[in-house]
Design an enzyme around this catalytic site. Structure first.
Site, PDB file in Angstrom:
ATOM      1  N   ALA A  29      37.620 -54.025   5.582  1.00 13.42           N
ATOM      2  CA  ALA A  29      39.034 -53.163   5.997  1.00 13.42           C
ATOM      3  C   ALA A  29      38.988 -51.751   5.894  1.00 13.42           C
ATOM      4  O   ALA A  29      40.000 -51.174   5.306  1.00 13.42           O
ATOM      5  CB  ALA A  29      40.288 -53.969   6.158  1.00 13.42           C
ATOM      6  N   LEU A  30      37.691 -51.002   5.930  1.00 15.13           N
ATOM      7  CA  LEU A  30      37.656 -49.775   5.347  1.00 15.13           C
ATOM      8  C   LEU A  30      38.589 -48.611   5.857  1.00 15.13           C
ATOM      9  O   LEU A  30      38.704 -48.739   7.101  1.00 15.13           O
ATOM     10  CB  LEU A  30      36.224 -49.473   5.117  1.00 15.13           C
ATOM     11  CG  LEU A  30      35.021 -50.276   4.416  1.00 15.13           C
ATOM     12  CD1 LEU A  30      33.611 -49.649   4.354  1.00 15.13           C
ATOM     13  CD2 LEU A  30      35.606 -50.443   3.031  1.00 15.13           C
ATOM     14  N   GLY A  33      40.469 -43.947   2.226  1.00 12.00           N
ATOM     15  CA  GLY A  33      40.526 -44.201   0.611  1.00 12.00           C
ATOM     16  C   GLY A  33      39.209 -44.421   0.226  1.00 12.00           C
ATOM     17  O   GLY A  33      38.773 -43.976  -0.643  1.00 12.00           O
ATOM     18  N   HIS A  34      38.533 -45.807   0.934  1.00  8.37           N
ATOM     19  CA  HIS A  34      37.333 -45.889   0.661  1.00  8.37           C
ATOM     20  C   HIS A  34      36.351 -45.058   1.004  1.00  8.37           C
ATOM     21  O   HIS A  34      35.472 -44.866   0.030  1.00  8.37           O
ATOM     22  CB  HIS A  34      36.967 -47.317   1.506  1.00  8.37           C
ATOM     23  CG  HIS A  34      37.919 -48.439   1.062  1.00  8.37           C
ATOM     24  ND1 HIS A  34      38.845 -48.800   2.252  1.00  8.37           N
ATOM     25  CD2 HIS A  34      38.134 -49.273   0.192  1.00  8.37           C
ATOM     26  CE1 HIS A  34      39.632 -50.157   1.819  1.00  8.37           C
ATOM     27  NE2 HIS A  34      39.105 -50.264   0.548  1.00  8.37           N
ATOM     28  N   GLY A 144      39.847 -46.383  -7.065  1.00  5.85           N
ATOM     29  CA  GLY A 144      40.775 -45.497  -6.595  1.00  5.85           C
ATOM     30  C   GLY A 144      41.851 -45.732  -7.758  1.00  5.85           C
ATOM     31  O   GLY A 144      42.349 -46.567  -8.138  1.00  5.85           O
ATOM     32  N   LYS A 145      42.425 -44.503  -7.976  1.00  8.64           N
ATOM     33  CA  LYS A 145      43.922 -44.321  -8.686  1.00  8.64           C
ATOM     34  C   LYS A 145      45.016 -45.188  -8.264  1.00  8.64           C
ATOM     35  O   LYS A 145      45.888 -45.530  -9.020  1.00  8.64           O
ATOM     36  CB  LYS A 145      44.123 -43.014  -8.965  1.00  8.64           C
ATOM     37  CG  LYS A 145      43.278 -42.123  -9.739  1.00  8.64           C
ATOM     38  CD  LYS A 145      43.969 -40.763 -10.434  1.00  8.64           C
ATOM     39  CE  LYS A 145      43.153 -40.019 -11.101  1.00  8.64           C
ATOM     40  NZ  LYS A 145      43.594 -38.721 -11.280  1.00  8.64           N
ATOM     41  N   ASP A 147      44.964 -48.058  -7.420  1.00  9.51           N
ATOM     42  CA  ASP A 147      45.106 -49.369  -8.349  1.00  9.51           C
ATOM     43  C   ASP A 147      44.975 -48.943  -9.887  1.00  9.51           C
ATOM     44  O   ASP A 147      43.880 -49.095 -10.319  1.00  9.51           O
ATOM     45  CB  ASP A 147      43.907 -50.419  -8.006  1.00  9.51           C
ATOM     46  CG  ASP A 147      44.273 -51.022  -6.451  1.00  9.51           C
ATOM     47  OD1 ASP A 147      45.044 -51.520  -6.259  1.00  9.51           O
ATOM     48  OD2 ASP A 147      43.504 -50.375  -5.467  1.00  9.51           O
TER      49      ASP A 147
HETATM   50  P1  AMP Z   1      40.359 -52.551  -2.003  1.00 13.96           P
HETATM   51  O1  AMP Z   1      39.256 -52.651  -0.918  1.00 13.96           O
HETATM   52  O2  AMP Z   1      41.571 -52.223  -1.432  1.00 13.96           O
HETATM   53  O3  AMP Z   1      40.008 -53.563  -3.079  1.00 13.96           O
HETATM   54  O4  AMP Z   1      39.826 -51.113  -2.650  1.00 13.96           O
HETATM   55  C1  AMP Z   1      38.516 -50.981  -2.992  1.00 13.96           C
HETATM   56  C2  AMP Z   1      38.604 -49.672  -3.809  1.00 13.96           C
HETATM   57  O5  AMP Z   1      39.308 -48.572  -2.865  1.00 13.96           O
HETATM   58  C3  AMP Z   1      39.826 -49.637  -5.154  1.00 13.96           C
HETATM   59  O6  AMP Z   1      38.977 -48.978  -6.184  1.00 13.96           O
HETATM   60  C4  AMP Z   1      40.845 -48.977  -4.573  1.00 13.96           C
HETATM   61  O7  AMP Z   1      41.827 -48.377  -5.709  1.00 13.96           O
HETATM   62  C5  AMP Z   1      40.320 -47.976  -3.729  1.00 13.96           C
HETATM   63  N1  AMP Z   1      41.392 -47.548  -2.644  1.00 13.96           N
HETATM   64  C6  AMP Z   1      42.329 -48.338  -2.039  1.00 13.96           C
HETATM   65  N2  AMP Z   1      43.161 -47.591  -1.523  1.00 13.96           N
HETATM   66  C7  AMP Z   1      43.128 -46.072  -1.698  1.00 13.96           C
HETATM   67  C8  AMP Z   1      43.510 -44.933  -1.450  1.00 13.96           C
HETATM   68  N3  AMP Z   1      44.651 -44.828  -0.495  1.00 13.96           N
HETATM   69  N4  AMP Z   1      42.935 -43.845  -2.112  1.00 13.96           N
HETATM   70  C9  AMP Z   1      42.003 -43.996  -2.951  1.00 13.96           C
HETATM   71  N5  AMP Z   1      41.292 -44.987  -3.111  1.00 13.96           N
HETATM   72  C10 AMP Z   1      41.696 -46.324  -2.831  1.00 13.96           C
END
Ligand code: AMP
Length: 273
Positions: A29-30, A33-34, A144-145, A147
């Site tokens: 669900a990119l 942020g991704h 991402g910061k 998390d």
């Molecule tokens: P996820 O798909 O939510 O597991 O996230 C995958 C990566 O994208 C992780 O390293 C997250 O910290 C990063 N991430 C998610 N949301 C954001 C954002 N808003 N800004 C920067 N990195 C993000």
């Protein structure tokens, strides 16, 4: 761009690559942020590998594993546009065996904040990243910061198992109104999105107080609580970069973290001071 779903095929393709690999693990669900992580990897490596895998072991039994947002066709489109080299989208049977050794996240990180509210979550994070890091053998991996605690857990994992992987923390990408992007934001309706803004607003308030010279975390916390009302607050925490609680703000060595529930959606956000 190669779209690969099996471990066997991934191993074969990776063996043909000569150069440094940047790896961006995601649950799909990119969003932007991704995208920012992928773009950074593209600038620093010869090849970029992105994984889209909703990792079952990092969800608690009562969490949203079954309904976690999925948009495979859009994920593929985004990765193609960004000229990702390999998009790895495995089924869970490709990744997990019935019997396998378990890796546990270190207690000092696993039992606090996200780990306290979601016991076992970081064990699942360690299990999947240990597998992906061994399989892909990246030179750099991008996180991402948003998390923040996950970054500390991953840095510990890499250090513990002597992995030659550089962990690259990336800035939080936000909507124009301040809301930190998250795949889970798609659970929110328009009214809930306004409530969700309380997280970033509370952090902005904290930043403003600190800019005015306030260093007392209790005082800042009570101001943040007022903004967050009436949300259910899981925690408001002030830590140093080693995730130890602090009572006075230390400039360049403080993370303020907040977790709260909007409707049935649990959201997290933080700022690094
Ligand atoms: P996820 O798909 O939510 O597991 O996230 C995958 C990566 O994208 C992780 O390293 C997250 O910290 C990063 N991430 C998610 N949301 C954001 C954002 N808003 N800004 C920067 N990195 C993000």
């Amino acid at each position: 761009m190669l779209i690969i779903r099996s471990v066997c095929e991934l191993k074969k393709e990776l063996s043909n690559l000569k150069g440094e690999i940047g790896f961006v693990p995601t649950m799909g669900a990119l969003h932007n942020g991704h995208i920012s992580l992928i773009e950074k990897s593209k600038t620093q490596n010869d090849y970029t590998v992105v994984s889209v895998f909703v990792n079952p072991t990092q969800f608690l039994p009562n969490e949203d594993f079954d309904k976690y947002p999925k948009n495979e066709s859009n994920d593929i489109k985004i990765c193609k546009n960004l000229e990702v080299d390999i998009l790895f989208m495995p089924d869970k049977n490709e990744i997990y065996l019935e019997n396998e050794p378990k890796i546990l996240a270190p207690k000092n990180l696993a039992n606090i904040l996200e780990g306290a509210v979601r016991p076992g979550h970081f064990d699942g994070v360690c299990m999947i990243l240990n597998k992906f890091f061994n399989l892909i053998k990246p030179k750099r991996a991008y996180f991402g910061k948003k998390d923040a605690q996950q970054i500390a857990v991953v840095e510990n994992l890499v250090k513990t198992f002597f992995m030659n992987i550089e962990i690259i923390p990336c800035e939080i990408i936000r909507e124009a109104d301040g809301l930190a992007l998250s795949s889970r934001n798609s659970y929110l309706d328009e009214e809930q999105k306004l409530y969700a803004l309380k997280l970033s607003r509370s952090l902005l308030k904290a930043q403003n107080l600190i800019n005015q010279g306030q260093v007392d975390t209790q005082m800042i916390k009570s101001e943040m609580k007022t903004i967050l009302e009436p949300l259910k607050i899981d925690y408001i925490a002030f830590t140093n970069k080693n995730f130890q609680e602090i009572s006075k703000i230390e400039i360049n060595n403080t993370i303020i973290l907040v977790a709260a529930v909007v409707g049935t959606t649990r959201l997290i956000d933080n700022i690094w001071i």
